[in-house]
Structure formats: C-alpha cells, structure tokens
Write an enzyme that holds these catalytic residues in place. Structure first.
Site, PDB file in Angstrom:
ATOM      1  N   ARG A 278     -32.127   9.780 -44.159  1.00 56.32           N
ATOM      2  CA  ARG A 278     -33.370  10.683 -44.446  1.00 56.32           C
ATOM      3  C   ARG A 278     -33.887   9.894 -45.682  1.00 56.32           C
ATOM      4  O   ARG A 278     -33.259  10.116 -46.681  1.00 56.32           O
ATOM      5  CB  ARG A 278     -32.778  12.234 -44.672  1.00 56.32           C
ATOM      6  CG  ARG A 278     -34.144  13.201 -44.983  1.00 56.32           C
ATOM      7  CD  ARG A 278     -33.773  14.459 -45.026  1.00 56.32           C
ATOM      8  NE  ARG A 278     -32.882  14.789 -43.770  1.00 56.32           N
ATOM      9  CZ  ARG A 278     -33.756  15.190 -42.825  1.00 56.32           C
ATOM     10  NH1 ARG A 278     -35.031  15.335 -42.597  1.00 56.32           N
ATOM     11  NH2 ARG A 278     -32.780  15.874 -41.648  1.00 56.32           N
ATOM     12  N   GLU A 350     -31.033  11.000 -34.584  1.00 55.52           N
ATOM     13  CA  GLU A 350     -32.416  10.920 -33.812  1.00 55.52           C
ATOM     14  C   GLU A 350     -33.090   9.767 -34.341  1.00 55.52           C
ATOM     15  O   GLU A 350     -33.444   9.488 -35.527  1.00 55.52           O
ATOM     16  CB  GLU A 350     -33.099  12.310 -34.306  1.00 55.52           C
ATOM     17  CG  GLU A 350     -34.344  12.307 -33.495  1.00 55.52           C
ATOM     18  CD  GLU A 350     -35.207  13.545 -34.274  1.00 55.52           C
ATOM     19  OE1 GLU A 350     -34.703  14.514 -34.749  1.00 55.52           O
ATOM     20  OE2 GLU A 350     -36.436  13.385 -34.101  1.00 55.52           O
ATOM     21  N   SER A 353     -38.667  10.745 -30.773  1.00 52.47           N
ATOM     22  CA  SER A 353     -39.020  12.267 -30.374  1.00 52.47           C
ATOM     23  C   SER A 353     -40.225  12.098 -29.438  1.00 52.47           C
ATOM     24  O   SER A 353     -41.220  11.596 -30.043  1.00 52.47           O
ATOM     25  CB  SER A 353     -39.076  13.067 -31.563  1.00 52.47           C
ATOM     26  OG  SER A 353     -38.967  14.335 -31.319  1.00 52.47           O
ATOM     27  N   ARG A 392     -33.040   4.669 -38.774  1.00 50.56           N
ATOM     28  CA  ARG A 392     -31.937   4.956 -38.136  1.00 50.56           C
ATOM     29  C   ARG A 392     -31.731   4.099 -37.009  1.00 50.56           C
ATOM     30  O   ARG A 392     -30.276   3.863 -36.559  1.00 50.56           O
ATOM     31  CB  ARG A 392     -32.059   6.579 -37.448  1.00 50.56           C
ATOM     32  CG  ARG A 392     -32.355   7.405 -38.781  1.00 50.56           C
ATOM     33  CD  ARG A 392     -32.317   8.836 -38.283  1.00 50.56           C
ATOM     34  NE  ARG A 392     -32.626   9.517 -39.338  1.00 50.56           N
ATOM     35  CZ  ARG A 392     -33.438  10.847 -39.170  1.00 50.56           C
ATOM     36  NH1 ARG A 392     -33.860  11.203 -37.926  1.00 50.56           N
ATOM     37  NH2 ARG A 392     -33.698  11.523 -40.112  1.00 50.56           N
TER      38      ARG A 392
END
Length: 426
Positions: A278, A350, A353, A392
């Site tokens: 994050r 994740e 999206s 990520r």
RNA sequence: GGAAAAGUGGCAGAGUGGUUGAAUGCGACGGUCUCGAAAACCGUUAUACCCGUCAGGGUAUCGGGGGUUCGAAUCCCCCCUUUUCCGCCA
C-alpha cells in the site's frame, strides 16, 4: 449518479440495490421527499413567472402608447419579490437533491452476487502456470529489493514520506519496462489508443468520475490552485469527453494511458502497509472505454481478457474475482478484481480492478452519444480497468521469479525492454 | 505575473433594456422537380425541466455566477476560457 426519474419510478428497486451495497436505502426516501417539494415549488414559481411575463408585455405595450403603467409596475414588484424568495428556496431544495444523489452509490448489476464482504466474492477462474516452484523458502519483495539494490524504501521516506518508494538501477529500468510493455500490448494487440494525461485535474473532473465529493479526504490537493493529484488515470481520461456527445458509430472508444497515481490512503494505516502493498504513489497503465449501453457488458469481459493477456505473457499466476454487492465500489455496477499471487505473503494481491459504471459517471460528467443522427443523445456507459498497476505486480514478479542464488530472472517478454535478463544481488 | 480584445443556436455571424428562442448565411433533415443526381424552390431544424393519459400549455437557457430593473443577450460586479502583446521560464 442515479437518474432521478428512474428513482422516482422505481423507488423499491433502488432501495434494495443500495441496501445490497451496504449503504442506507433511506437516502432514496429523502431524495423523493425533496423531489416532491421541488416540483411543488416549480409549479408555484413558474406560474408566477408566467403572469409576470404576460404583465410585463402589457407594460411594454402601454409604454409604447404612452399610457400610464404605474399600478402594474408596482404589482409586479411584489410578484418579483415573491419569485425571488421561491427561487431561492427551490435552489436550496435542488442542491439538497443533488447532494443526496452525489452521495448515493451506483446500483449493482443483476448479475452481481449478493454478499456483505470480500469473503462473498466469487472466484471466476484461476491461472497458475508459473506459480513459484522453488524448493527454498521465497524471500519477500522487500528483502529482495534490498538485496538486489533495486528498491529503496528508506530514502523514499526521507525525501517524501513513507509510502513513496524509490526504484533504483535495474529496479527503475524494470518499472519502466513494465509500463512500456503494457502500453505497447494494449495499443498494438488490444485496440486501445494511447494518451498521456495530466496528473493533476480540476474539481469538475473529480466530480465527473465520482471521486468528489465523497472521497475528498483520499486525495492530495493543491489548494492554492484548486487542483487535485489524480488517484488514477481514469479521472483525466474519462473526463477527456466530459460534456461531449459521441456518434454511435464511433463507439466503443478505447483508451489506455500511463500515469503516476497518488493516494493519501487516509485511515488505512496498519493494513498491508509493508513495502509495495500500500503506497501513496504508484504507477499504473489504465484502460478506459466509452461504450454503447447495449454492448457494455461484453466490453467488460473483453477488458478483463486484455488484462489477463498481460499476466499470461509475464507468466504471473493470478485469479479473477467477481466482486459481490457488498464489496463493490461506490461507482461500479459490476467489477472484476484481478489478483496476482505472492508466494512470500502466501496470498493473492489485487493488481487490477475492471469495472462497468454503466451511465453513473456519464450522467455526472455528461458524456453522451447519439444512437441515430436524428435521435436524442443518451448517456454512454463508461468502463475502466487497471492494465495494470505495477507495484503489486512487481511484488509478484520478483517473488515468483527469484532463484536459489538470490537472483531474479526477467520474464522473456520484458527482455526487449529491459535489455537484461537477470537481476543479480548487489 | 502584466496589458488588451473576444466568448450568441451544429458551424459562421447580426443584435436597439420591452412579443428576441434570438435576424441572416451555411450545414442537416423532409418534400417538389428529375430516369437518377446536381442545381433551384418550399418546409422543418436547440436543450432541460414542470403540468397534462393525449393534444397541448408553461418556465428556463446568448461562457459561468451574482446584481440593478416591472422587464436583461443588451447595464453593473466577480470568475472562467480563448486570442494577441509584454515579462519569466524547462
């Protein structure tokens, strides 16, 4: 935002949809109450305006004939005062309705599974070729980054703050290679047009795509100029066509674009704050589509495929989740998450999206199309997806491709971009 | 950052504080003519909202927001954008 007319005609449908999104269905009642008052006021004020317009014409005629119109003028003065009062009440009510609508989430599509948390998301498929097969215990990306000398979190914290990683040497080159590989793949294989947007946008753009007013605290602001750092290229790219009308034959319009993404992540401290999991600034290639409503769900599926093609080419193990109603974001009607496998974290992260917003953003941003030359404009459906975010993915890439000797092998498809095939310990 | 000019319907472009939603031209659409087309001619040609089952009626909109006035595209104030000139600058 939702269509006030549709809400008025189907209040129970929308209440159920909003409730399924774990939001407060009473917003619908509040909207409709205010709407009733709004229409009362419109009736009153418009009939007063009608009389004023008529009498004003009389006054004009009398003046022309040099007749006296003083009593009519006096009469209209009081009418005008009344109009002013009602107009201001009306504008208050309209502001209230608008605010309520801006804070009311999009309705999930009927194909979205009901659920109350991420646990209810449905795994659609999984692609595992290339899953970490080493016989040793995999190092995590932070440790790898340190040993290889390609990621510097400490100095990033020094110059900017925590959550601002610095990519160094082959790390920087790898980052750049990923971005270029994504863009090249989407433009040459998937039919997207590349744009390089501004990273800073004005308030109207943030409202258009739905970041404002509800998510103001999530964004970095430049108050002196009334500007915002973009949390995703979705914002500038979707707003390219704000207040515009497409020709039906031009749809579907597909864009891809790189941007740095800035997120304050207020309130999420403590959750997945390690390393890349994050961060406040990361890099992403975004996919945006403007679609005819008839074909928008097929476009969503093909967008997910476009993202999967990238991961397959990189041989990164991933899975596709269909988000349930409770985990769906504010703007989305339907959303697939693409998660990449992290062997060190031993879980999926994740990385993308892909969402169909239907006409939720298009209504806010006033983006329309004309079905035929002579028909009225209708709102387009907007879609977007990450194609992909690098941070990520970098985690998954480094961890899955690490070797027993501590080096990391660069995936075949990236080598033309990196011009090296391994990263050795520093 | 400073100075000046401009922002009117799909486009171009008039516009006096009083039936101006707005002249005119182009474009678009429909029609006449034609075997067909072009040309010519005739007609149509904004959007949103409210009331109404319909027919229809009403209100608003001349970059945006305020103000003056019985009445504003037209007068006043603020803001935005564009263009030109000056300054600064990768």
């Amino acid at each position: 935002m939702l269509d006030l007319k549709l809400v008025r005609e189907n209040p129970d449908y929308y209440k159920a949809k909003i409730e399924s999104k774990l939001d407060d269905p009473r917003k619908i009642d509040q909207i409709l109450e205010a709407d009733v008052r709004r229409r009362e006021l419109i009736g009153e004020v418009e009939s007063l305006k009608a009389t004023r317009n008529a009498v004003t014409a009389d006054i004009a005629a009398k003046k022309k004939n040099k007749e006296n119109a003083d009593h009519l003028i006096a009469e209209m003065k009081t009418v005008s005062d009344k109009i002013k009062d009602l107009d201001s009440e009306l504008s208050d009510v309209e502001t209230r309705i608008n605010d309520l609508l801006l804070y009311t989430p999009n309705a999930p599509h009927d194909s979205v599974p009901k659920g109350s948390s991420a646990a209810d998301n449905v795994e659609v498929r999984r692609w595992e070729t290339g899953t970490f097969a080493g016989t040793f215990k995999p190092l995590d990306h932070i440790e790898l980054g340190k040993r290889l000398g390609i990621l510097d979190f400490e100095r990033g914290a020094k110059i900017s703050g925590s959550g601002f990683p610095v990519y160094v040497g082959k790390g920087a080159a790898l980052e750049r290679a990923l971005i270029n590989f994504f863009l090249d793949t989407h433009t040459t294989n998937h039919g997207y047009k590349e744009v390089f947007p501004p990273f800073v946008v004005n308030e109207e753009s943030m409202r258009g795509t739905g970041q404002l007013p509800k998510f103001a605290e999530d964004m970095y602001t430049i108050t002196a100029d009334g500007l915002y750092l973009i949390p995703t290229a979705e914002v500038p790219i979707t707003n390219l066509h704000r207040n515009e009308t497409f020709k039906a034959e031009d749809l579907t319009v597909r864009y891809c674009g790189y941007s740095a993404c800035f997120r304050r992540e207020a309130g999420s401290y403590g959750k997945e704050t390690k390393g890349f999991l994050r961060v406040h600034q990361f890099n992403k290639v975004e996919l945006v589509k403007f679609a005819n409503p008839e074909g928008s769900y097929a476009e969503l599926e093909s967008m997910v495929n476009d993202v999967e093609n990238i991961l397959k080419a990189l041989k990164v193990p991933y899975r596709i989740l269909l988000l349930c109603t409770g985990d769906l974001s504010f703007n989305a009607a339907k959303c697939y998450d693409v998660e990449v496998w992290s062997p060190a974290e031993n879980k999926y992260l994740e990385a993308s999206s892909c969402s169909n917003f239907q006409d939720f953003q298009a209504r806010r941003a006033n983006i329309r199309f004309k079905p035929d030359a002579n028909s009225k404009p209708e709102f387009v459906h907007t879609l977007n997806g990450s194609g992909l975010a690098t941070s990520r993915l970098m985690v998954s890439l480094l961890e899955n491709n690490q070797n027993a000797d501590g080096s990391v092998t660069i995936p075949e498809v990236l080598r033309p971009y990196t011009r090296f095939s391994t990263i050795e310990p520093a």
